[in-house]
Design an enzyme around this catalytic site. Sequence first.
Site, short mmCIF file in Angstrom:
data_model
loop_
_atom_site.label_atom_id
_atom_site.label_comp_id
_atom_site.label_asym_id
_atom_site.label_seq_id
_atom_site.Cartn_x
_atom_site.Cartn_y
_atom_site.Cartn_z
N ARG A 1 0.82 -1.21 0.00
CA ARG A 1 0.00 0.00 0.00
C ARG A 1 0.85 1.27 0.00
O ARG A 1 0.32 2.38 -0.06
CB ARG A 1 -0.92 0.02 1.23
CG ARG A 1 -1.87 -1.15 1.33
CD ARG A 1 -2.55 -1.18 2.69
NE ARG A 1 -3.49 -0.09 2.86
CZ ARG A 1 -4.81 -0.19 2.70
NH1 ARG A 1 -5.35 -1.34 2.36
NH2 ARG A 1 -5.59 0.85 2.89
N TYR B 1 0.65 4.40 -2.45
CA TYR B 1 -0.41 5.37 -2.19
C TYR B 1 -0.15 6.14 -0.90
O TYR B 1 -0.15 7.37 -0.88
CB TYR B 1 -1.76 4.66 -2.13
CG TYR B 1 -2.94 5.59 -1.99
CD1 TYR B 1 -3.29 6.46 -3.02
CD2 TYR B 1 -3.72 5.59 -0.84
CE1 TYR B 1 -4.38 7.31 -2.89
CE2 TYR B 1 -4.81 6.42 -0.71
CZ TYR B 1 -5.14 7.28 -1.74
OH TYR B 1 -6.22 8.13 -1.62
N GLU C 1 2.61 6.52 1.05
CA GLU C 1 3.82 7.35 1.06
C GLU C 1 3.78 8.41 -0.02
O GLU C 1 4.33 9.50 0.13
CB GLU C 1 5.08 6.50 0.93
CG GLU C 1 5.30 5.54 2.09
CD GLU C 1 5.72 6.23 3.39
OE1 GLU C 1 5.32 7.39 3.64
OE2 GLU C 1 6.47 5.60 4.15
N LYS D 1 1.10 10.04 -0.97
CA LYS D 1 0.29 11.12 -0.42
C LYS D 1 1.02 11.85 0.70
O LYS D 1 0.88 13.08 0.85
CB LYS D 1 -1.04 10.56 0.09
CG LYS D 1 -2.00 10.12 -1.00
CD LYS D 1 -2.60 11.32 -1.72
CE LYS D 1 -3.77 10.90 -2.61
NZ LYS D 1 -4.42 12.06 -3.27
N VAL E 1 -14.96 -1.13 -0.10
CA VAL E 1 -15.88 -1.99 0.64
C VAL E 1 -17.34 -1.66 0.35
O VAL E 1 -18.16 -2.58 0.18
CB VAL E 1 -15.55 -1.94 2.15
CG1 VAL E 1 -15.77 -0.56 2.73
CG2 VAL E 1 -16.36 -2.96 2.91
N VAL E 2 -17.72 -0.39 0.27
CA VAL E 2 -19.12 -0.05 0.05
C VAL E 2 -19.59 -0.53 -1.32
O VAL E 2 -20.63 -1.19 -1.44
CB VAL E 2 -19.36 1.47 0.21
CG1 VAL E 2 -20.78 1.83 -0.21
CG2 VAL E 2 -19.12 1.90 1.65
N SER E 3 -18.83 -0.21 -2.36
CA SER E 3 -19.22 -0.63 -3.71
C SER E 3 -19.18 -2.15 -3.84
O SER E 3 -20.06 -2.76 -4.46
CB SER E 3 -18.33 0.03 -4.76
OG SER E 3 -16.97 -0.15 -4.47
N ARG F 1 -14.40 1.13 9.99
CA ARG F 1 -14.21 2.28 9.11
C ARG F 1 -15.30 3.30 9.40
O ARG F 1 -16.33 2.97 10.00
CB ARG F 1 -14.29 1.87 7.61
CG ARG F 1 -13.19 0.93 7.13
CD ARG F 1 -11.83 1.59 7.12
NE ARG F 1 -10.82 0.71 6.53
CZ ARG F 1 -10.14 -0.21 7.21
NH1 ARG F 1 -10.37 -0.37 8.51
NH2 ARG F 1 -9.24 -0.95 6.61
N PRO G 1 -5.54 -1.51 7.67
CA PRO G 1 -5.72 -0.92 9.00
C PRO G 1 -6.86 -1.59 9.77
O PRO G 1 -7.91 -1.92 9.19
CB PRO G 1 -6.04 0.54 8.71
CG PRO G 1 -5.55 0.78 7.32
CD PRO G 1 -5.72 -0.51 6.60
#
Length: 317
Positions: free
Chosen positions: A146, A149, A151, A153, A191-193, A215, A278
């Site tokens: 991961r 993305y 690091e 950001k 997760v939602v989609s 979350r 996480p």
Amino acid sequence: MTYRDTQKVLVTGGAGFLGSHLCDRLVDAGADVLCLDNLYTGTKKNVAHLHDRTNFEFVRHDVTMPLYVEIDRIFNLACPASPIHYQYDPVQTTKTSVHGAINMLGLAKRLRARILQASTSEVYGDPEVHPQKEEYWGRVNPIGIRSCYDEGKRCAETLFFDYRRQHNLEIKVVRIFNTYGPRMNPHDGRVVSNFIVQALKGEDITIYGDGSQTRSFCYVDDLIEAMLRMMDTRADFTGPVNIGNPGEFTMLELAEKILSLVGSTSKIVYQPLPQDDPRQRQPDISLAKSELDWQPKVSLEDGLKETISYFKRLLQA
């Protein structure tokens, strides 16, 4: 919020999930909007309804390449944001965050334009502090899957604050927590989609781990309102500011709520937890409340109903 017709606003990643909703609000507010996207994860369909608006223009361009335009404000949203997309080409993901930030900051410096960075709660990594405040430095694996993305950001935030210190640039930084709503990509692995599409198709609902990880889910309209308010704050307020919904739900609770709203007979199945996923994620939004006079208004149930309706239409098309 109103904009003069002469105020030119650049939105990078403007054809993406969040970017397209931001373009909607800016166009309706009267801004002259330049929507920039390389269509790696964005789609023209997300902004097709804006093409007849005289104050909207779409340009296909990659932020890792220099851009020469005349604008007043920049919203920098360009970057794949779901694990499936940002892990597909991790080197390009890092380039998008870092080179993209350098190019947009350089443009802002030349024009003395105010610029907002759409950062992420992923800068906190797998946090030891709960909920997460902006002062927390995070716990990020710098060499994990991961990291491109996370690091990327984090480095983009570094660049923004160095441009502020070195060039006195007007910067704004928001850290976006899980956001959902219409125009999410049905195949982005979020997760939602994932849960909604699986429920609508009658497929098994896939939960990674035991479902106890948590979350916080913010509806897209609430998030865009916070971004617009952040851009309009006083010059000496830079952030970063957490933007998200502090309501905390386990993955199992989310799956059960979606199954109930869809009326699906899908079964829940469990898969191993991905690397560096996480265990907890919840924003402390005290700063957003005090500085932006903002807090989310849309409940999870109401937001999910709108999102489910969107995916129903999408799957039937």
